[in-house]
Design a protein around this motif. Sequence first.
Motif, PDB file in Angstrom:
ATOM      1  N   ALA A   9       0.852  -1.191   0.000  1.00  0.00           N
ATOM      2  CA  ALA A   9       0.000   0.000   0.000  1.00  0.00           C
ATOM      3  C   ALA A   9       0.887   1.239   0.000  1.00  0.00           C
ATOM      4  CB  ALA A   9      -0.901   0.002   1.233  1.00  0.00           C
ATOM      5  N   VAL A  10       0.664   2.115  -0.957  1.00  0.00           N
ATOM      6  CA  VAL A  10       1.446   3.346  -1.059  1.00  0.00           C
ATOM      7  C   VAL A  10       0.547   4.518  -0.723  1.00  0.00           C
ATOM      8  CG1 VAL A  10       2.854   4.798  -2.566  1.00  0.00           C
ATOM      9  CG2 VAL A  10       2.871   2.293  -2.863  1.00  0.00           C
ATOM     10  N   VAL A  11       0.985   5.338   0.222  1.00  0.00           N
ATOM     11  CA  VAL A  11       0.253   6.555   0.557  1.00  0.00           C
ATOM     12  C   VAL A  11       1.023   7.727  -0.038  1.00  0.00           C
ATOM     13  CG1 VAL A  11      -0.728   7.966   2.398  1.00  0.00           C
ATOM     14  CG2 VAL A  11      -0.501   5.468   2.707  1.00  0.00           C
ATOM     15  N   GLY A  12       0.413   8.418  -0.979  1.00  0.00           N
ATOM     16  CA  GLY A  12       1.076   9.532  -1.660  1.00  0.00           C
ATOM     17  C   GLY A  12       1.267   9.213  -3.130  1.00  0.00           C
ATOM     18  N   GLY A  13       0.669  10.026  -3.999  1.00  0.00           N
ATOM     19  CA  GLY A  13       0.677   9.727  -5.432  1.00  0.00           C
ATOM     20  C   GLY A  13       1.568  10.650  -6.236  1.00  0.00           C
ATOM     21  N   GLY A  14       2.607  11.202  -5.621  1.00  0.00           N
ATOM     22  CA  GLY A  14       3.514  12.090  -6.355  1.00  0.00           C
ATOM     23  C   GLY A  14       4.595  11.303  -7.080  1.00  0.00           C
ATOM     24  N   LEU A  15       5.671  11.993  -7.411  1.00  0.00           N
ATOM     25  CA  LEU A  15       6.777  11.362  -8.133  1.00  0.00           C
ATOM     26  C   LEU A  15       7.263  10.106  -7.429  1.00  0.00           C
ATOM     27  CD1 LEU A  15       9.291  11.286 -10.102  1.00  0.00           C
ATOM     28  CD2 LEU A  15      10.436  12.701  -8.398  1.00  0.00           C
ATOM     29  N   ILE A  16       7.545  10.214  -6.112  1.00  0.00           N
ATOM     30  CA  ILE A  16       8.145   9.081  -5.407  1.00  0.00           C
ATOM     31  C   ILE A  16       7.105   8.000  -5.145  1.00  0.00           C
ATOM     32  CG2 ILE A  16       9.301   8.357  -3.269  1.00  0.00           C
ATOM     33  CD1 ILE A  16      11.138   9.918  -5.158  1.00  0.00           C
ATOM     34  N   GLY A  17       5.943   8.385  -4.642  1.00  0.00           N
ATOM     35  CA  GLY A  17       4.914   7.388  -4.371  1.00  0.00           C
ATOM     36  C   GLY A  17       4.478   6.670  -5.635  1.00  0.00           C
ATOM     37  N   GLY A  18       4.265   7.430  -6.691  1.00  0.00           N
ATOM     38  CA  GLY A  18       3.867   6.821  -7.953  1.00  0.00           C
ATOM     39  C   GLY A  18       4.938   5.888  -8.488  1.00  0.00           C
ATOM     40  N   SER A  19       6.195   6.293  -8.341  1.00  0.00           N
ATOM     41  CA  SER A  19       7.290   5.447  -8.827  1.00  0.00           C
ATOM     42  C   SER A  19       7.403   4.176  -7.993  1.00  0.00           C
ATOM     43  CB  SER A  19       8.614   6.236  -8.783  1.00  0.00           C
ATOM     44  OG  SER A  19       8.551   7.354  -9.650  1.00  0.00           O
ATOM     45  N   VAL A  32      -0.850  -3.977  -5.640  1.00  0.00           N
ATOM     46  CA  VAL A  32      -0.423  -2.645  -5.213  1.00  0.00           C
ATOM     47  C   VAL A  32      -1.629  -1.722  -5.127  1.00  0.00           C
ATOM     48  CG1 VAL A  32       1.026  -0.642  -5.772  1.00  0.00           C
ATOM     49  CG2 VAL A  32       1.840  -2.964  -6.304  1.00  0.00           C
ATOM     50  N   LEU A  33      -1.798  -1.130  -3.949  1.00  0.00           N
ATOM     51  CA  LEU A  33      -2.859  -0.139  -3.768  1.00  0.00           C
ATOM     52  C   LEU A  33      -2.221   1.225  -3.531  1.00  0.00           C
ATOM     53  CD1 LEU A  33      -3.837  -2.960  -2.153  1.00  0.00           C
ATOM     54  CD2 LEU A  33      -5.941  -1.603  -2.093  1.00  0.00           C
ATOM     55  N   LEU A  34      -2.901   2.262  -3.982  1.00  0.00           N
ATOM     56  CA  LEU A  34      -2.375   3.619  -3.834  1.00  0.00           C
ATOM     57  C   LEU A  34      -3.485   4.517  -3.327  1.00  0.00           C
ATOM     58  CD1 LEU A  34       0.123   5.567  -4.729  1.00  0.00           C
ATOM     59  CD2 LEU A  34      -1.343   6.129  -6.659  1.00  0.00           C
ATOM     60  N   THR A  35      -3.103   5.437  -2.453  1.00  0.00           N
ATOM     61  CA  THR A  35      -4.064   6.473  -2.068  1.00  0.00           C
ATOM     62  C   THR A  35      -3.339   7.809  -1.950  1.00  0.00           C
ATOM     63  OG1 THR A  35      -5.851   7.078  -0.552  1.00  0.00           O
ATOM     64  CG2 THR A  35      -3.850   6.170   0.444  1.00  0.00           C
ATOM     65  N   ASP A  36      -4.115   8.882  -2.006  1.00  0.00           N
ATOM     66  CA  ASP A  36      -3.576  10.230  -1.836  1.00  0.00           C
ATOM     67  C   ASP A  36      -4.699  11.042  -1.243  1.00  0.00           C
ATOM     68  OD1 ASP A  36      -1.060  11.967  -3.224  1.00  0.00           O
ATOM     69  OD2 ASP A  36      -2.835  13.133  -2.673  1.00  0.00           O
ATOM     70  N   ARG A  37      -4.371  11.994  -0.380  1.00  0.00           N
ATOM     71  CA  ARG A  37      -5.462  12.739   0.249  1.00  0.00           C
ATOM     72  C   ARG A  37      -6.120  13.693  -0.747  1.00  0.00           C
ATOM     73  NH1 ARG A  37      -2.819  17.359   4.191  1.00  0.00           N
ATOM     74  NH2 ARG A  37      -1.720  18.460   2.543  1.00  0.00           N
ATOM     75  N   ASP A  38      -5.470  13.947  -1.876  1.00  0.00           N
ATOM     76  CA  ASP A  38      -5.990  14.867  -2.887  1.00  0.00           C
ATOM     77  C   ASP A  38      -6.744  14.062  -3.952  1.00  0.00           C
ATOM     78  OD1 ASP A  38      -6.344  16.511  -5.104  1.00  0.00           O
ATOM     79  OD2 ASP A  38      -4.444  17.564  -4.818  1.00  0.00           O
ATOM     80  N   ALA A  39      -8.054  14.312  -4.059  1.00  0.00           N
ATOM     81  CA  ALA A  39      -8.878  13.538  -4.997  1.00  0.00           C
ATOM     82  C   ALA A  39      -8.398  13.701  -6.433  1.00  0.00           C
ATOM     83  CB  ALA A  39     -10.347  13.963  -4.882  1.00  0.00           C
ATOM     84  N   ALA A  40      -7.889  14.896  -6.768  1.00  0.00           N
ATOM     85  CA  ALA A  40      -7.421  15.121  -8.144  1.00  0.00           C
ATOM     86  C   ALA A  40      -6.202  14.252  -8.434  1.00  0.00           C
ATOM     87  CB  ALA A  40      -7.086  16.606  -8.338  1.00  0.00           C
ATOM     88  N   VAL A  41      -5.316  14.125  -7.445  1.00  0.00           N
ATOM     89  CA  VAL A  41      -4.141  13.259  -7.628  1.00  0.00           C
ATOM     90  C   VAL A  41      -4.589  11.804  -7.777  1.00  0.00           C
ATOM     91  CG1 VAL A  41      -2.041  12.369  -6.518  1.00  0.00           C
ATOM     92  CG2 VAL A  41      -2.549  14.833  -6.462  1.00  0.00           C
ATOM     93  N   ARG A 133      11.260  16.938 -11.614  1.00  0.00           N
ATOM     94  CA  ARG A 133       9.846  16.887 -11.977  1.00  0.00           C
ATOM     95  C   ARG A 133       9.025  16.422 -10.770  1.00  0.00           C
ATOM     96  NH1 ARG A 133       8.735  13.360 -16.851  1.00  0.00           N
ATOM     97  NH2 ARG A 133       6.761  14.496 -16.811  1.00  0.00           N
ATOM     98  N   ASN A 134       7.746  16.658 -10.843  1.00  0.00           N
ATOM     99  CA  ASN A 134       6.856  16.366  -9.730  1.00  0.00           C
ATOM    100  C   ASN A 134       5.565  15.754 -10.226  1.00  0.00           C
ATOM    101  OD1 ASN A 134       7.906  17.072  -7.174  1.00  0.00           O
ATOM    102  ND2 ASN A 134       7.873  19.221  -7.780  1.00  0.00           N
ATOM    103  N   GLY A 135       4.807  15.190  -9.286  1.00  0.00           N
ATOM    104  CA  GLY A 135       3.453  14.766  -9.596  1.00  0.00           C
ATOM    105  C   GLY A 135       3.382  13.366 -10.178  1.00  0.00           C
ATOM    106  N   PRO A 136       2.166  12.802 -10.200  1.00  0.00           N
ATOM    107  CA  PRO A 136       1.994  11.415 -10.653  1.00  0.00           C
ATOM    108  C   PRO A 136       2.462  11.205 -12.093  1.00  0.00           C
ATOM    109  CG  PRO A 136      -0.151  12.491 -10.275  1.00  0.00           C
ATOM    110  CD  PRO A 136       0.892  13.404  -9.742  1.00  0.00           C
TER     111      PRO A 136
END
Lengths: 376, 376
Positions: A9-19, A32-41, A133-136
Motif C-alpha cells: 500500500a502506497v500513501v502519496g501519489g507524487g513522483l516518489i509514491g507513484g514510482s 499494489v494499492l495507492l491512495t492520496d489525500r488529494d482527490a485530483a491526484v 519533476r513532480n506529480g503522478p
Amino acid sequence: MDDVVPTVAVVGGGLIGGSIALAARRGGAARVLLTDRDAAVRDRARALDLADEVVDDVPGAVAAADVVVAAIPSAAVAEVLVAAARHAPRGAILTDAASLKRAVTAEVTARLAAEDLAPGRYVGGHPMAGSERNGPEAADGTLFQGATWVLTPTEATDDAALHRLSALLRGFGARVLALPPDRHDELVAIVSHLPQVVASALADVAADVVAASGEVVLAVAGGGFRDTTRIAASDPDLWVPILSGNRTAVLEALDHYRGRLDEIRAAVAADDAVALRRVLDRAARARRRLVPKAQAAEMVDLVVPLADRPGALAAAATALGAAAVNVEDVSMRHAEAGDRGVLLVRVAADTAARGRAALVAAGLAAHVEPVASDVD
Amino acid sequence: MDDVVPTVAVVGGGLIGGSIALAARRGGAARVLLTDRDAAVRDRARALDLADEVVDDVPGAVAAADVVVAAIPSAAVAEVLVAAARHAPRGAILTDAASLKRAVTAEVTARLAAEDLAPGRYVGGHPMAGSERNGPEAADGTLFQGATWVLTPTEATDDAALHRLSALLRGFGARVLALPPDRHDELVAIVSHLPQVVASALADVAADVVAASGEVVLAVAGGGFRDTTRIAASDPDLWVPILSGNRTAVLEALDHYRGRLDEIRAAVAADDAVALRRVLDRAARARRRLVPKAQAAEMVDLVVPLADRPGALAAAATALGAAAVNVEDVSMRHAEAGDRGVLLVRVAADTAARGRAALVAAGLAAHVEPVASDVD
C-alpha cells in the motif's frame, strides 16, 4: 517464497509514491494499492494506471497490506503511519521516504509505542533518487534501478521487517544501505543538502547578472552551468523544511565548503598556479572516485560498423539485450558521407565478450576497443 | 551564393577541431582540410576521416583557405594564426576557439597589424559546447547544433569577415552571438569559470569526508551530487590557465557567489523560512529560464541601414549580442551603387523590440519588418 510481498500500500501519489507503486508492480508485489489525500491526484493516478487499485483513504488502502509506504511530506509521516498502523494487519511493515530520518524515526517509533501498535515493524527509508519533476505524471517504475535506498533501522526494529522490506526494495532494482538515522542525516547534509545550497547560490548569481545586464549571460551558459545548477530548479517548498530540519549538519557542511572555496579563491588571487592546480587536481581525483562501485567497472566500447541496412541499430540493441548485456552508453561515429557510420556501445568490460558474440551471432561485425581517454 | 565557403582549414585535431571539421563537411564548406602539430593525432584524424584531407603543416592546410580556424590551446593561437596569415590568401578569414578572448584578440590583431597581414579579417570565436571526452575520437559533427557560438568582433573587424563567418557557423547549427571580447570574458567568468570552482570545492569537501570517515558517503550520493560536481572531474591542466588568465573577473564572480552563499547560510542559521524561501525561489526561477526556447518561434527581420562606416556590422552584431538577441540569419540588401546597403538581421519576434532598442542605443537606425514571404 520468504521474500514475496503479496500486498503493498502506497500513501502519496507524487513522483516518489507513484514510482514506488510502479516499481512494486514490476517486481516483488502481487498487488499494489495507492491512495492520496488529494482527490485530483487520485484521479490522475487512476488514469495513469499507477496501481492495481487507487482507493480513497488510508484505512481502505492498508486493510490487507503487508507493507505500507508513506511517500508524503515529512511533517505528515508520523500521523499517516500511526493511522495506517491502526487499520493495517498487525504484521504489516511500515516505512516512509522522507528526506530526513532522525526526527521522523523517533516520532513514529514513540507514537506507535504509545498506542501499542508494534513499533518494531517501522523501518525508516530514503530512496536516493529523484527528479526535478513532480506529480503522478513523473512517476517512473525504473527510477530506483541502481539507486541507493537507505534504510534506518534502530535497536527497536524487528529483524524480519528489515529483512522483508530490503528484499522488496532489491526487487525495485535498488541497492539497500542500512544506516543509523543520525548518520543518514549527517551524510545527506554533505551529498544532498549542500549541493542544493551550492546550486541555488550559483543560479542566484546568474539571476543577479540577468537583472543587472540582461539575459545575455544565459545565452552564453553551456553544459557546465546547466549541470551545476540543475537542482536549483527544484521546488523551494520541498527544500525549506529539509534545510531547516537538518540545520546543524547543513551549517557544518556549509562552513566546510566555504573553507574549500576560500582556499581556491586565495590561490587565484595570488596567481599561485601550483596551489590552484593542487586543489583542482585533488577535487578531480575525488570526483572520479565518487563514481559508485557498480558503475566503476572497467568499461570498453563495442565498435559496430553499421552497413547501410535498415534496422541495423535495432538489431544490435536487441541482440545485446537478449544476451543480458547492459548498455551504459551509445554513440555514433559518422565516418564518411553516405556511410551509416560506426556505432560505439559502452559496456562493462566483463560483459564485452558475451556482447560481441551476440552481435556476431546476429550477423553484425563487432570488435572491442578500450574507452578513449578523457585526457589527451 | 554569398554564404558559400569553398575551403575551410582547421588547425587542431582534438574534440573541438575535429568537430568543426565534421560540422563544416556536413554543412557549408565545399572542402575541409585539417592539420595538427602531433603526427599521431593527424594519423588518427585521417583514420577517422574527419576531413577531406589531413595535411602535415599549417602552410599546407591554409594555402587555399577561405576560413582558417585555430582550435588549439590559447597560448598557441596568435603564433599559429600569424603563421596561417602569411601563407593563406589575403582574403582568408581567421578565427579561433579559445576560452578567453580579451588577450587573444588583442595579441592576434596587433601581430597581424605589425606584419601588415590584414588584421580586420580576424574574428575571435568561442563555441559554448564541449564534452567530457577529448581527442579526435570524440569529434562529433553535431556538437554545435543548438549551441551558442560567441564571436568577438571589434572596431577593427571587417564586416565581410564577420558576415561570412557567421553564415558558416549557422551552417553548423550554431546560434551566433556577437560580444565584445571583454564582455565575453566577464560573462564566462560567471557561467563557466565560477561553476568550475563551485563544483571543485564541493568535490573537495566530499574527498575530505571520505578521508575522515570512509566511502559510505559515496554510496549515499545521488543524482544531485553527481550533476553538481560533474565538471570537477575536468582536466586541471585546462583550468589553471583559464582561471589565472581571467583572474580579475573570476575573483569578482567568486565574491558575488560567496555573498549569495552567505545569505543562504544566514537564513538557515536564523531558521528564517521566509528569507530562505525567497532565495531558493529566486534561484529556481532563474534556473528555469535556461530552458531553450521553442525552435518554431516566429521570426522577423531587423532592417538596419548601414552608413558607409567601417565596423558598422560589428557594432550592430555586438549590440544585439549584448541584449541577448540571437541572430538567426543575416543578409545584405544592396540598394544603390556606392551605398553600403541595408542589413537584414533575422531574429525571433519576441526579441525584436529588445534588439531594435539595442541597435538604436548603439547609434544605428533600425526598424522591424515581417519576414518576406517566398510564396504569396
